[in-house]
Scaffold this active site. Structure first.
Site: not given
Length: 774
Positions: A80, A338
Site C-alpha cells: 500500500e 440453606s
C-alpha cells in the site's frame, strides 16, 4: 507610505497563509473517531467473547501496531505505501505514476493514495470528484499535522473495511481466520493486507478465487522488492486460501453486558477462560431439555487462588425468551435457602458455642408465630452439629442462630462482604438462616471462598485491573472444620484415613416454595456456584437443590478435574490449621468425661478449636428447672429419696434435654435416668407426666381401607398438654389448637410417616408409623 520590500511581502504572504490554515483547521477540525459505543469483550487470552456493534452495526477489535504480526505490517506497507514513514502524507511520485498509468490505460489501473490518505477518507468520506480529492488532501495534511505516523497506522489498522460489518484487521483475523492478528502466517498476512482494496469484491468467504488472486499479487510484490525471500514467497503461493468456520463473538453475553458500563473502554479485558466458557455454555444448553418449562440455570466458576472469574453462564440460552434468557441469574436477587448455614456453623464455633459434635435438637419448635420445619420428612431428635450441617437440618440451624443472634450473624456476614437484602424495615430474625433474605449467586460464591482461603472471603475479580480484596469471615480453623464436614470427612476418630487433600465441599439450598435451587461447591482449585429456577420467581414443584442443582454442579466439577488434572497434577496438601484439635466428648453434656463415668451416655469424637469443648447448647425456651445435670439423692438400695432421708447420698445425673424425650430409648429418658422413688421417703418434687399422642402409637403398621381411593383416616389428640398444641406431619406444620380437640389426618399414600406434637411448655411427643397398601 513606504512600500514593503519583497522579503517582507513574502513573509506577510506566508504569515497570511499560515493564519488561513490555522483558521481552517480550527473551523474544520479533524474528525477523529469518537466513542461510538462499539465494544469488544475479550477473554484472558484475547479471544473475543462478545461484541457490541456501533449504530451502523459495525464491530471492531481495536489493536495497536505492536499487537499485530510484523508479517502483516510488512505486507501492508509494501503493497500500500512503501514510503509511509518518509512522505508528509502525500507521495507525489506515487500520484504521478498512478495518473500516468490511468491516462495511458484509459481506465483506473492503480491508485496513488497513501495510507494517510486512505485514513483521511475513512474518517471523512468524500465523492470521487476533484472537490472530494481536495478535501481528502486537506484531511491528510491535518492528520500528519496532529498525529504521529504510529497513530495514523493505528487508525488504519482499526478502521479499514474488511467486508460486511467488519472493521479493522483484528476483527477480520478473528472472523475469517479464528486467530489473533499477532499469529498470522505469511499467506494470511498477505490476504488481509489486500482485502480493504475491495472488501465486498474480495471477501474470502464469498469469493475465494478472487481473494486468492489478490493475495498472490501481494505475495509476488513482496518477492519482487525482496521483503520476503523468493523461496518463501514461492512456497506460500502454493497454499490455498483457508478460512476458519465463521463465528461471531458469542460467549458470555450476560457478563459482557454487565461489564459494558458507561465509560467503558472500547476493549474490555476479562479473566474468563474462553475454552472453559465454551464448554460451560454447551453444558448449560444440554441441560435445557431436562429443565421444566420457563426454567433457567446459571453457572459461575472462580479460581479460588486468584478469585478470577473463569466461567460465567447467566442463563441456559440467551435467545430463549420463554426461559427469560436475557435475565442474568448470576447477579439476580433471590432467596438463598440453606446456603448460609456453613457460615453460621463456622461463626458459632468461633464464638465458643459448639464443636463439631455438639448435641443439637432437631425437634418441633415455635418462635411466636414462626414454626420452622425440616425440608424432608420428620424430625431426628438428638443430632450432632456436623451431622445437622451435612444433612442441612433446619431446626438445629434455627437453634444455633437463636444462640448466636440474628443481628450478630447478619453483621458478621456484611463485614465479610456478603450483604443480604432484608425485607423493608425488617430487622434480621431467625428466618434469615432458612432463606428469609435476598442474595446473589456471585456474592454467595465470593463468600464461600472463605472455606478455601483460610477463613478470609475475597471479592470476585472480573477484569485484570481488579485488585484482590479480602475480608475476615471466620477463623482458619473453623473454615477448615466446616470444609471437612461438608466434604464427608467429619470423623476425626478416623484421622488415619483423613485425606490430606481436600475433596469437593458442597452445600445445597432450596428457597421457600421451590423457587430457587442452589448448589455451591469448593473444590481443590475452583469455586463453583449453580442456580436453577424460574427467573420470574414462580414455583417449580419438586425442584430442590440436591436433586436439581447439585447434579449440574457435579458435572461442572468433573469437567474441571478432567480438564486441569493432567495439566496441573495433584492439588496441594491442606494442612490442619493451628488450634484445630480432636477431643473425645460425651453426650448429653457435650464435654469430656473420665473413662467409665456413668454420665457418658454416648461417646463421640469431635473437632475442636483452641482446645475448648463447649457444653451442650440449650434452647432458649427449654422448660424451666429441667437442666442437663441434676442433683439426685439415693439410698443404699439405689432408690431416689429426699435429701434428709437416712443413708441418702448425693449424685449428679446427666439428663438429656427434655424436648428430646420422644426420640430417646426408654433407658435414656428422664424417668429411667433418675431411677425409681423410695415410697417411704420420696423426694418433694413431683414428676412431670409429659406429653403423649393418642390415636396412633409409635411403631404401628396401619393398612389403608380396601377401596383403592379411600384414604386412611386418623384422629389424633394430645394428652398431658400445657396450653396450645402445634402438630407436625413429616416435619411440616399440620395444625394447631387445643390438645384435647381431635386433629384429622387423611393419608392416601403408602409409606412411613412421622407425626409430632409440641405444646406451649416446650414438651414434645412423637410417633412414627407405617401405612400399608390395601
Amino acid at each position: 507610505m513606504a512600500r514593503l520590500t519583497w522579503p517582507r511581502r513574502v513573509l506577510l504572504v506566508l504569515a497570511s497563509l499560515l493564519a488561513v490554515v490555522w483558521l481552517a483547521d480550527y473551523l474544520f477540525p479533524l474528525p477523529l473517531p469518537e466513542d461510538d459505543a462499539a465494544r469488544v469483550v475479550l477473554a484472558e487470552d484475547g479471544t473475543p467473547l462478545w461484541r457490541f456493534a456501533d449504530a451502523d452495526g459495525v464491530w471492531r477489535y481495536p489493536v495497536s501496531p505492536e499487537q499485530v504480526s510484523p508479517l502483516y505490517l510488512q505486507a501492508l506497507l509494501t503493497y500500500e505505501d512503501r514510503w509511509f514513514y518518509r512522505h508528509p502524507g502525500v507521495n507525489p511520485l506515487a500520484l504521478g505514476r498512478a495518473a500516468w498509468q490511468n491516462l495511458s490505460g484509459g481506465q483506473i489501473v492503480s491508485g496513488g493514495s497513501t495510507l494517510s490518505m486512505q485514513v483521511a477518507r475513512l474518517l471523512d468520506p468524500h465523492g470521487r470528484t476533484f472537490a472530494g480529492k481536495l478535501k481528502q488532501l486537506w484531511r491528510t495534511a491535518q492528520l500528519e499535522w496532529h498525529l504521529s505516523k504510529a497513530q495514523i497506522l493505528t487508525l488504519y489498522l482499526n478502521r479499514a473495511p474488511f467486508g460486511g460489518t467488519l472493521q479493522g484487521v483484528a476483527a477480520a483475523s478473528w472472523a475469517y481466520l479464528g486467530k489473533p492478528p499477532s499469529a498470522l502466517t505469511r499467506a494470511e498476512a498477505a490476504l488481509l493486507a489486500v482485502l480493504p482494496q475491495a472488501p465486498s469484491h474480495l471477501r474470502p468467504d464469498r469469493h475465494p478465487e478472487r481473494a486468492q488472486a489478490a493475495r498472490d499479487k501481494v505475495l509476488r510484490r513482496l518477492g519482487e522488492y525482496g521483503v520476503w525471500p523468493a523461496a518463501q514467497v514461492a512456497e506460500t503461493l502454493q497454499e490455498p486460501v483457508w478460512l476458519a468456520p465463521r463465528q461471531e463473538p458469542a460467549l458470555a453475553p450476560l457478563l459482557a453486558r454487565r461489564l459494558n458500563r458507561p465509560g467503558s473502554p472500547a476493549v474490555i479485558h476479562t479473566l474468563v477462560d474462553a475454552a472453559l466458557q465454551r464448554r460451560l455454555e454447551a453444558l448449560a444448553l444440554g441441560w435445557r431439555a431436562r429443565l421444566p418449562p420457563r426454567t433457567s440455570a446459571a453457572i459461575l466458576v472462580v479460581d479460588a487462588r486468584s478469585m478470577a472469574v473463569r466461567g460465567y453462564v447467566g442463563s441456559v440460552d440467551l435467545a430463549d425468551d420463554q426461559r427469560f434468557g436475557h435475565v442474568d441469574m448470576v447477579h439476580a436477587l433471590r432467596s438463598p435457602g440453606s446456603t448460609l448455614k456453613p457460615f453460621l456453623y463456622g461463626m458459632a464455633m468461633d464464638a465458643g458455642l459448639i464443636h463439631s459434635q455438639s448435641l443439637l435438637q432437631d425437634v418441633p419448635r415455635r418462635y411466636g408465630d414462626y414454626r420452622p420445619g425440616n425440608f424432608d420428612a420428620g424430625f431426628s431428635g438428638p443430632v450432632a452439629a456436623g451431622t445437622a450441617l451435612a444433612q442441612s437440618l433446619n431446626l438445629p440451624a434455627v437453634q444455633l442462630l437463636e444462640a448466636l443472634g440474628p443481628k450478630r450473624f447478619d453483621g458478621q456476614l456484611r463485614g465479610a462482604g456478603l450483604n443480604l437484602e432484608l425485607p423493608s424495615a425488617t430487622p434480621p430474625n431467625l428466618a434469615l438462616i432458612l432463606g428469609g433474605a435476598g442474595s446473589r449467586l456471585d456474592d454467595l460464591v465470593a463468600a464461600y471462598s472463605a472455606f478455601a482461603r483460610g477463613g478470609r472471603s475475597a471479592a470476585l475479580r472480573f477484569e485484570p485491573q481488579d485488585g484482590l480484596r479480602e475480608r475476615p469471615m471466620m477463623s482458619a480453623g473453623a473454615a477448615w472444620v466446616v470444609r471437612r464436614v461438608l466434604s464427608g470427612q467429619a470423623r476425626p476418630d478416623q484421622a488415619a484415613e483423613l485425606a490430606p487433600r481436600p475433596g469437593l465441599m458442597f452445600k445445597t439450598g432450596t428457597s421457600y416454595g421451590f423457587r430457587d435451587a442452589w448448589a455451591i461447591g469448593v473444590g481443590p482449585r475452583y469455586l463453583v456456584g449453580v442456580w436453577v429456577g424460574r427467573p420470574d420467581g414462580t414455583p417449580v414443584p419438586g425442584q430442590f437443590g440436591l436433586a436439581t442443582a447439585a447434579p449440574l454442579l457435579f458435572q461442572v466439577h468433573d469437567l474441571l478435574m478432567q480438564r486441569d488434572g493432567p495439566r496441573t497434577g495433584l492439588p496441594p496438601i491442606e494442612p490442619m490449621p493451628p488450634g484445630v484439635g480432636v477431643a473425645a466428648i460425651c453426650w448429653p453434656l457435650g464435654q469430656p468425661l473420665p473413662a467409665g463415668d456413668p454420665n457418658c451416655r454416648r461417646l463421640r469424637w469431635a473437632w475442636t478449636l483452641q482446645g475448648t469443648t463447649p457444653p451442650t447448647l440449650l434452647a432458649a425456651d427449654q422448660p424451666a428447672g429441667v437442666g442437663l445435670l441434676e442433683p439426685v439423692w439415693v439410698n443404699e438400695q439405689g432408690l431416689r429419696v429426699a435429701p434428709g432421708c437416712p443413708g441418702g447420698q448425693l449424685r449428679q445425673v446427666a439428663l438429656w434435654p427434655a424436648a428430646l424425650e420422644p426420640w430417646l430409648r426408654p433407658s435414656e429418658r428422664r424417668a429411667a435416668r433418675l431411677g425409681p422413688v423410695d415410697p417411704t421417703c420420696p423426694p418433694a418434687q413431683a414428676e412431670r407426666g409429659g406429653l403423649a399422642i393418642v390415636g396412633v402409637r409409635d411403631g404401628d403398621h396401619l393398612r389403608r381401607p380396601a377401596a383403592s381411593q379411600t384414604p386412611l383416616h386418623l384422629e389424633l389428640t394430645a394428652l398431658g398438654a400445657s396450653g396450645p398444641v402445634w402438630w407436625f406431619l413429616d416435619g411440616a406444620p399440620l395444625a394447631s389448637g387445643d390438645g384435647s380437640r381431635p386433629v384429622a389426618l387423611n393419608l392416601s399414600q403408602a409409606g412411613r410417616y412421622q407425626v409430632s406434637a409440641l405444646d406451649a411448655a416446650g414438651q414434645t411427643a412423637r410417633a412414627e408409623f407405617d401405612v400399608l397398601e390395601p
